[in-house]
Enzyme design. Structure first.
Site: not given
Length: 996
Positions: A389-390, A393, A425-426, A448
């Site tokens: 999904g993503a 980095n 989230h990222e 996570e």
């Protein structure tokens, strides 16, 4: 692209040849188990599912009618992934030591090899995959402290020059070789301290240095390799997607770019030079831009530096012809951060929601957790071809376009909310995953599970706490509970794996988030925040373990959390049994007891430290007579007492779903209807309704109603309870919609010892039809009222989203009536839709009904897409989730459609992933659905093993289906395992399923 199924050959000569080969393999495997070292050969892996994107495939995992409602209304029934999303650890227990568990796992693999020897379908033996164990962790003998990369991108070839500053670990003996990971690399040269170095060996996807000569205590290692991103169909490492080159390095993709210590505990600072032709004007990598300019031959370059140490899985580079939008954010300390969101130029008009979501995330993380962003720039890049999904980095997030692009005519309300959650989230990973990362991949839930909890809290604060909690629990039950009940059951921190890709699971992500939520429930907001601060401050710049997080929580709170570790080491979904008794003196005794069923390698379980939030509602007046209280169950059973109550209570147990368990509590239909009407905990109001609905559907299932067994009869009490919800005024309309959605088939199947999917489908469908008939006037009245108040312009407020959700749910019930005007109502709904949410609601219903109306709206939907990839994905998914008898044939035809390709993960998930989760269509009595999907998996395994392994999930519970279906599913799993050159990813999943 689709290849026809190849018939299985049954040559007795091949069978005898395989038996001999298999026996040899068993002997070799036995020896390997004795001799294996911590540096055993790694299976090629990369992350597959996402993350918060476990939610992104929510609709794809739903059983039909609820899934159709979910796509249209934002009431998603399960959480998977594109995003996302979508197995590790255990520990010594009474009578079950780590050694025994490892030995059992090894014997399980070997028994699998033996079982293949008896299969007539097997052609020949593939290379033996190697299993890794958490107990074998050792730090590397050498550490890479600094990385300098020079990446030169050309058409058909990319050259990567790497300069690594290396230090020998003080505990490492002199003369110890250094082993680096590398895969699909063409080595040009090796230098140490500027001098050519020839004492090396390339073997088994590793580069070994210093086999006969001594390496220094500190040295600079320089290598040059060539790679071909254009040929990289695995989408791991550096690959080309459309008009851009991009990377995906988690879990083990960096080794496909250059030789390296490709493991999360090696953290280094990075300086990266990227060079390319000027036809690719955008050059990006992690960190701050230091310099850019002209290069030779009409090319250009950019130089980036990331001062914060990171593991190789967080490395990223993007090269392409991209458009962007730009904004800025001022941090709480006053620093100005430049924000850029990139996409292919034609999609720039769909990026504004992603940008706004990013700014909300940055502000929320400062206010809620005190976490400030640390670099001068933050990039997001939307990519069409992406396995996950993503990806978080550092400073350069790479996103699936499905989780970035949004505008009213292409994205549903669910898409908008999901994008916001995944953007958050990222971003939140910058601290929970990047600044503090995991020591090894067995600790994946450390970053996570924690970050999923953080994005859940963010989404709840942005929208509705009750609605978001219901969404989360529906996803947990629809996906993770099934995982816990199947052969892939594993603790949130697994003990072993063959292919790391297979452990980006609902257990690691969503159950992991539930474990973090239990810390929050046990400690309370203030102590939990204190523990988070201590964790980040204590371990900033380090690669740590789940135990380190638990210790920080314990130290900050002063609580003994030793027993809490069992949530990390024990698999399975615990059962919580509740009994209550009221005494005339005003005392109420609430008895709690816990148990957990056996799971693979764990026949016995010890009691968990379980928070059970309880409130009491007065049975006479419906008012709360005991406010929410957290009861801590640490033993197998315990009785808690509530004194001086003014009246007999109706208990409201497990409020907010305070622990990820299955509740076993005897309550009458009247009690549940009472709680649905009066409970002050909104989650438990919904839960009471779900328990009522579950009883009704399972009763219809047991009596074979709806498939020739007669009409379902509903009690007036049940109908009255639903009528009260439907017609309530001043209610959160999205919550109303959730309360009226029947439990999905995946959740319902968890209550069945033996699953007959056709019977379950008909039972659920018949109950829905009976509800529609009983409340027809109310559904039509609410639908018409909401239609009259419809906005002419799109709005994304909570109120607008709620109105659309309830209106589209009413449409679904009206269509299930099969009244003369049903199809016309749906077509009219479609034609007058002003946004994708309303449009897709009508198509989802009509897709189930063969005829001219279906063909009309599907044709119009594709034409209106105008080539938009994400809308076309929806078009494929709507047909794959249809419940008609012709679904399989339609799916086969769609594989030949010009818009379908096996090389794009989103397209594969939209058609084949959705079909596999369509219980009605996939589990046809003739077994053709099983044969079809198994053939697709063996074909896809050659292109993209990660996605192929994920497509196996519908076969996971094969033993729980009726004997005929069970036998046919097992035959197809054997067929997959017999495939020549099967990837470790697919081998691991299929072998675990077969040997469960």
């Amino acid at each position: 692209m689709h290849s026809p199924l190849v018939p299985v050959q049954h040559s007795s000569i091949r069978r005898r040849r395989f038996l001999l080969a298999a026996l040899s393999l068993i002997t070799l495997a036995s020896a390997a188990c004795c001799l294996a070292s911590p540096t055993m050969l790694r299976a090629a892996t990369t992350k597959v599912i996402h993350r918060a994107a476990i939610r992104s495939a929510a609709a794809a995992a739903l059983p039909l009618s609820s899934r159709a409602v979910a796509v249209a209304t934002g009431v998603s029934a399960t959480s998977s992934s594109i995003h996302t999303s979508n197995l590790r650890s255990g520990r010594e227990m009474k009578g079950v030591t780590q050694t025994r568990a490892s030995s059992h796992r090894t014997s399980q693999i070997l028994s699998g090899v033996r079982s293949y020897a008896s299969s007539a379908a097997v052609e020949e033996v593939v290379a033996k995959p190697v299993e890794k164990f958490r107990k074998d962790y050792q730090p590397p003998p050498y550490w890479i402290r600094n990385v300098e990369l020079d990446i030169r991108v050309y058409e058909g070839k990319t050259t990567v020059i790497s300069k690594l500053t290396v230090e020998r670990d003080p505990s490492t003996e002199e003369g110890t070789p250094m082993v680096l990971d590398g895969e699909d690399l063409k080595l040009n040269f090796i230098k140490i301290d500027g001098e050519e170095f020839k004492d090396y060996e390339e073997k088994d996807k590793q580069l070994t240095l210093g086999r006969s000569s001594q390496l220094g205590a500190k040295f600079v290692l320089e290598t040059s390799v060539d790679i071909v991103p254009e040929d990289n169909t695995q989408l791991s490492g550096l690959y080309k997607s459309g008009s851009m080159y991009c990377t995906q390095c988690e879990a083990e993709g960096f080794r496909r770019i250059t030789y390296h210590l490709d493991r999360p505990d090696n953290m280094a600072t990075y300086k990266v030079r990227v060079e390319a032709d000027k036809k690719w004007p955008v050059l990006l990598s992690n960190g701050n831009l230091i310099k850019e300019g002209e290069a030779e031959d009409g090319r250009h370059y950019a130089l980036f530096e990331d001062p914060y140490p990171k593991p190789s899985y967080l490395f990223a580079v993007v090269v392409g012809d991209l458009g962007k939008i730009t904004d800025s954010f001022t941090t709480m300390s006053g620093r100005k951060v430049q924000l850029n969101v990139f996409s292919e130029p034609e999609n720039v008009d769909a990026l504004s929601h992603a940008m706004e979501s990013l700014k909300k995330s940055m502000k929320w993380d400062e206010e809620r957790f005190g976490r400030e962003y640390d670099l001068d720039v933050y990039h997001i890049v939307a990519v069409n071809d992406f396995n996950m999904g993503a990806m978080e980095n550092k400073g350069l997030n790479v996103f699936n376009t499905a989780l970035t692009l949004a505008k009213p005519d292409t994205a549903t309300d669910t898409d908008y909310m999901r994008i916001e959650g995944v953007i958050g989230h990222e971003y939140f990973h910058n601290w929970s995953g990047n600044r503090v990362t995991c020591r090894d991949w067995f600790q994946l839930t450390l970053k996570e599970g924690l970050t999923v909890f953080r994005d859940q809290e963010f989404s709840a604060d942005m929208w509705s706490h009750a609605v978001k909690r219901i969404e989360e629990v529906r996803g947990l039950r629809g996906r993770q509970f099934q995982e816990d009940a199947g052969p892939m059951s594993h603790p949130i921190r697994p003990e072993s794996y063959i292919a790391m890709d297979n452990f980006y699971t609902a257990t690691v992500y969503t159950k992991g988030a539930e474990v973090i939520r239990m810390y929050y429930t046990l400690l309370g907001p203030e102590l939990f925040r204190k523990g988070m601060d201590l964790y980040f401050n204590r371990h900033d710049g380090q690669a740590v373990t789940c135990d380190d997080f638990r210790q920080a929580m314990s130290d900050a709170s002063g609580r003994d959390l030793t027993q809490f570790e069992r949530w990390y080491t024990q698999a399975g979904t615990p059962r919580l049994k509740v009994d209550g008794k009221y005494f005339e003196n005003g005392t109420y005794a609430l008895s709690l007891s816990q148990s957990c069923p056996p799971t693979p390698n764990q026949p016995e379980k010890l009691p968990f430290h379980m928070p059970v939030k309880v409130g009491l509602i007065g049975s006479e007046d419906g008012k709360e007579i005991a406010e929410s209280k957290v009861l801590e169950l640490v033993d197998e059973s315990k009785t808690f007492y509530f004194d001086n109550l003014p009246q007999a209570p109706i208990p409201s147990v497990l409020r907010g779903f305070s622990a990820p368990v299955k509740l076993e509590m005897e309550q009458t239909d009247s009690d549940l209807a009472f709680l649905l009407a009066h409970d002050t905990d909104e989650f438990n109001r919904w839960e009471a309704g779900q328990r009522l609905m579950t009883r009704v559907v399972l009763e219809a299932y047991s009596e074979a109603k709806g498939s020739g067994g007669g009409e379902v009869k509903l009690s007036e009490e049940f109908i009255s309870a639903l009528r009260a919800v439907l017609t309530a005024k001043n209610e959160d309309k999205q919550l109303q919609a959730f309360m009226l959605v029947l439990p999905d088939e995946a959740t319902l199947s968890g209550y069945l010892e033996t699953i007959d999917p056709s019977r379950l489908y008909h039972a659920r469908k018949s109950v829905k039809a009976a509800i529609s008939k009983a409340l027809e006037s109310e559904f039509r009245s609410v639908y018409n009222s909401l239609t009259e108040k419809q906005e002419t312009t799109f709005s994304l407020t909570a109120d607008a989203v709620g109105r659309r959700a309830l209106r589209n749910l009413c449409l679904s019930y009206i269509i299930s009536l099969k009244a003369p005007d049903s199809e016309d109502t749906a077509v009219d709904h479609y034609e007058k839709a002003t946004c994708m949410t309303d449009k897709i609601a009508a198509v989802a219903e009509l897709a189930n009904v063969p005829g001219s109306a279906r063909e009309k709206v599907l044709g119009s939907f594709l034409e209106d897409a105008k080539g938009d990839a994400l809308v076309i994905n929806k078009w494929f998914a709507l047909q794959a989730m249809a419940t008609g008898e012709d679904t399989l044939e339609n799916v086969k035809k769609l594989q030949e459609h010009p818009e379908f390709t096996m090389k794009n993960p989103n397209r594969v998930r939209s058609l084949l992933g959705v079909y596999g989760n369509n219980m009605r269509a996939f589990h046809g009595e003739d077994g053709k659905g099983y044969e079809f999907l198994a053939g697709v998996i063996t074909e896809l395994d050659k292109l993209n093993p990660q996605i192929a392994a994920r497509l196996l999930s519908p076969f996971g519970l094969w033993k729980r289906y009726d004997p005929k279906r069970s036998e046919m599913m097992k035959a197809q799993l054997d067929r997959v395992l017999a495939t020549k050159d099967l990837s470790p990813d697919t081998f691991e999943v299929a072998s675990r399923y077969v040997n469960a």
